[in-house]
Design an enzyme around this catalytic site. Structure first.
Site, PDB file in Angstrom:
ATOM      1  N   ASP A   8      33.354  63.456  25.232  1.00 51.75           N
ATOM      2  CA  ASP A   8      33.390  64.051  23.899  1.00 51.75           C
ATOM      3  C   ASP A   8      32.254  65.076  23.845  1.00 51.75           C
ATOM      4  O   ASP A   8      31.646  65.402  24.875  1.00 51.75           O
ATOM      5  CB  ASP A   8      33.323  62.980  22.792  1.00 51.75           C
ATOM      6  CG  ASP A   8      31.972  62.276  22.709  1.00 51.75           C
ATOM      7  OD1 ASP A   8      31.087  62.545  23.556  1.00 51.75           O
ATOM      8  OD2 ASP A   8      31.800  61.442  21.799  1.00 51.75           O
ATOM      9  N   CYS A  65      30.325  59.650  26.664  1.00 52.62           N
ATOM     10  CA  CYS A  65      30.151  59.940  25.236  1.00 52.62           C
ATOM     11  C   CYS A  65      28.656  59.796  24.944  1.00 52.62           C
ATOM     12  O   CYS A  65      27.832  59.842  25.867  1.00 52.62           O
ATOM     13  CB  CYS A  65      31.035  59.070  24.352  1.00 52.62           C
ATOM     14  SG  CYS A  65      30.718  57.297  24.427  1.00 52.62           S
ATOM     15  N   THR A  67      26.714  57.188  23.666  1.00 52.08           N
ATOM     16  CA  THR A  67      26.138  55.946  24.187  1.00 52.08           C
ATOM     17  C   THR A  67      26.948  55.362  25.339  1.00 52.08           C
ATOM     18  O   THR A  67      26.461  54.469  26.045  1.00 52.08           O
ATOM     19  CB  THR A  67      26.139  54.862  23.082  1.00 52.08           C
ATOM     20  OG1 THR A  67      27.515  54.690  22.665  1.00 52.08           O
ATOM     21  CG2 THR A  67      25.284  55.276  21.899  1.00 52.08           C
ATOM     22  N   GLY A  68      28.185  55.793  25.484  1.00 48.77           N
ATOM     23  CA  GLY A  68      29.099  55.204  26.461  1.00 48.77           C
ATOM     24  C   GLY A  68      29.870  54.026  25.876  1.00 48.77           C
ATOM     25  O   GLY A  68      30.829  53.545  26.490  1.00 48.77           O
ATOM     26  N   ILE A  69      29.486  53.592  24.697  1.00 48.84           N
ATOM     27  CA  ILE A  69      30.104  52.381  24.129  1.00 48.84           C
ATOM     28  C   ILE A  69      31.529  52.648  23.641  1.00 48.84           C
ATOM     29  O   ILE A  69      32.463  51.901  23.947  1.00 48.84           O
ATOM     30  CB  ILE A  69      29.223  51.809  23.002  1.00 48.84           C
ATOM     31  CG1 ILE A  69      27.890  51.330  23.580  1.00 48.84           C
ATOM     32  CG2 ILE A  69      29.934  50.649  22.285  1.00 48.84           C
ATOM     33  CD1 ILE A  69      26.842  50.944  22.533  1.00 48.84           C
ATOM     34  N   GLY A  70      31.707  53.719  22.889  1.00 54.89           N
ATOM     35  CA  GLY A  70      33.045  54.028  22.359  1.00 54.89           C
ATOM     36  C   GLY A  70      34.050  54.244  23.477  1.00 54.89           C
ATOM     37  O   GLY A  70      35.164  53.698  23.444  1.00 54.89           O
ATOM     38  N   MET A  71      33.664  55.005  24.479  1.00 50.15           N
ATOM     39  CA  MET A  71      34.568  55.270  25.610  1.00 50.15           C
ATOM     40  C   MET A  71      34.930  53.959  26.312  1.00 50.15           C
ATOM     41  O   MET A  71      36.079  53.754  26.726  1.00 50.15           O
ATOM     42  CB  MET A  71      33.902  56.227  26.612  1.00 50.15           C
ATOM     43  CG  MET A  71      33.746  57.654  26.113  1.00 50.15           C
ATOM     44  SD  MET A  71      35.328  58.482  25.891  1.00 50.15           S
ATOM     45  CE  MET A  71      34.787  60.212  25.938  1.00 50.15           C
ATOM     46  N   HIS A  98      31.082  44.033  42.585  1.00 49.53           N
ATOM     47  CA  HIS A  98      31.510  42.776  41.957  1.00 49.53           C
ATOM     48  C   HIS A  98      32.770  42.939  41.106  1.00 49.53           C
ATOM     49  O   HIS A  98      33.586  42.019  41.023  1.00 49.53           O
ATOM     50  CB  HIS A  98      30.409  42.222  41.033  1.00 49.53           C
ATOM     51  CG  HIS A  98      29.179  41.796  41.753  1.00 49.53           C
ATOM     52  ND1 HIS A  98      28.326  40.846  41.246  1.00 49.53           N
ATOM     53  CD2 HIS A  98      28.647  42.176  42.949  1.00 49.53           C
ATOM     54  CE1 HIS A  98      27.319  40.668  42.095  1.00 49.53           C
ATOM     55  NE2 HIS A  98      27.489  41.474  43.127  1.00 49.53           N
ATOM     56  N   HIS A 133      34.596  37.612  44.547  1.00 44.65           N
ATOM     57  CA  HIS A 133      34.828  38.475  43.385  1.00 44.65           C
ATOM     58  C   HIS A 133      36.325  38.726  43.160  1.00 44.65           C
ATOM     59  O   HIS A 133      36.762  38.969  42.037  1.00 44.65           O
ATOM     60  CB  HIS A 133      34.102  39.812  43.541  1.00 44.65           C
ATOM     61  CG  HIS A 133      32.630  39.637  43.748  1.00 44.65           C
ATOM     62  ND1 HIS A 133      31.817  39.111  42.773  1.00 44.65           N
ATOM     63  CD2 HIS A 133      31.839  39.873  44.820  1.00 44.65           C
ATOM     64  CE1 HIS A 133      30.574  39.041  43.244  1.00 44.65           C
ATOM     65  NE2 HIS A 133      30.564  39.490  44.474  1.00 44.65           N
TER      66      HIS A 133
HETATM   67  C1  RB5 Z   1      29.461  60.763  18.648  1.00 50.26           C
HETATM   68  O1  RB5 Z   1      28.538  61.088  17.657  1.00 50.26           O
HETATM   69  C2  RB5 Z   1      29.193  59.347  19.160  1.00 50.26           C
HETATM   70  O2  RB5 Z   1      29.498  58.422  18.177  1.00 50.26           O
HETATM   71  C3  RB5 Z   1      30.002  59.094  20.418  1.00 50.26           C
HETATM   72  O3  RB5 Z   1      29.690  60.044  21.370  1.00 50.26           O
HETATM   73  C4  RB5 Z   1      29.788  57.750  21.093  1.00 50.26           C
HETATM   74  O4  RB5 Z   1      28.432  57.499  21.307  1.00 50.26           O
HETATM   75  C5  RB5 Z   1      30.532  56.613  20.564  1.00 50.26           C
HETATM   76  O5  RB5 Z   1      30.448  55.487  21.045  1.00 50.26           O
END
Ligand code: RB5
Length: 149
Positions: A8, A65, A67-71, A98, A133
């Site tokens: 993103d 993205c 934080t990488g969390i949303g992706m 693993h 694994h």
């Molecule tokens: C975008 O502002 C941010 O929310 C996105 O890049 C990501 O970190 C979501 O997990």
């Protein structure tokens, strides 16, 4: 090996760096965007890479993205996808050895550029260890089958 890659807006600069690295190493890739710093929604981009891996059209994927969390959340909803959010060399290596991770996820706002590139390098060259694994991956596959019923 062919890589599908997407980010993103928050991961866009890292994606440019990684694309330059892949080109330098002669690693083929398909870039699913985004193409600039304008704000976009990460699920739209995670879906493209996760679909290509889930359908086995592509060997491995990379998503970035903020934080990488949303992706990670989006990619792991796809059948056969094992997306790993990595933040250093150790997690990158373990995610391949693993977990046989087939998508690497990075946080563009939380990582140093050089660390991100070293993660990509290690992740691409590390093989799955198999052995104990493998049976754990079989359990994940079983779960996917149950969830699909
Ligand atoms: C975008 O502002 C941010 O929310 C996105 O890049 C990501 O970190 C979501 O997990």
């Amino acid at each position: 090996m062919t890589i599908s890659i997407a980010s993103d807006h928050a991961g866009f600069e890292f994606k440019r760096l990684i694309l330059a690295y892949l080109s330098e190493k002669d690693i083929e890739y398909i870039d699913y965007g985004t193409t600039n710093n304008d704000s976009v929604d990460y699920p739209d981009y995670a879906i493209k890479v996760a679909e290509s891996v889930s359908r086995e059209e592509i060997d491995r994927g990379i998503l970035i993205c903020g934080t990488g969390i949303g992706m990670s959340i989006v990619a792991n909803k796809f059948h056969g996808v094992r997306a790993a959010l990595c933040h250093d060399a150790e997690t990158a290596e373990a995610s391949r050895q693993h977990n046989d991770a087939n998508i690497l996820v990075l946080g563009g706002r939380v990582l140093d550029e050089q660390v991100a590139l070293s993660i990509v390098e290690i992740w691409l060259k590390t093989e799955f260890s198999g052995g104990r694994h493998q049976k754990r991956l079989e359990k994940i596959k079983e779960l996917e089958t149950l969830a699909g019923e």
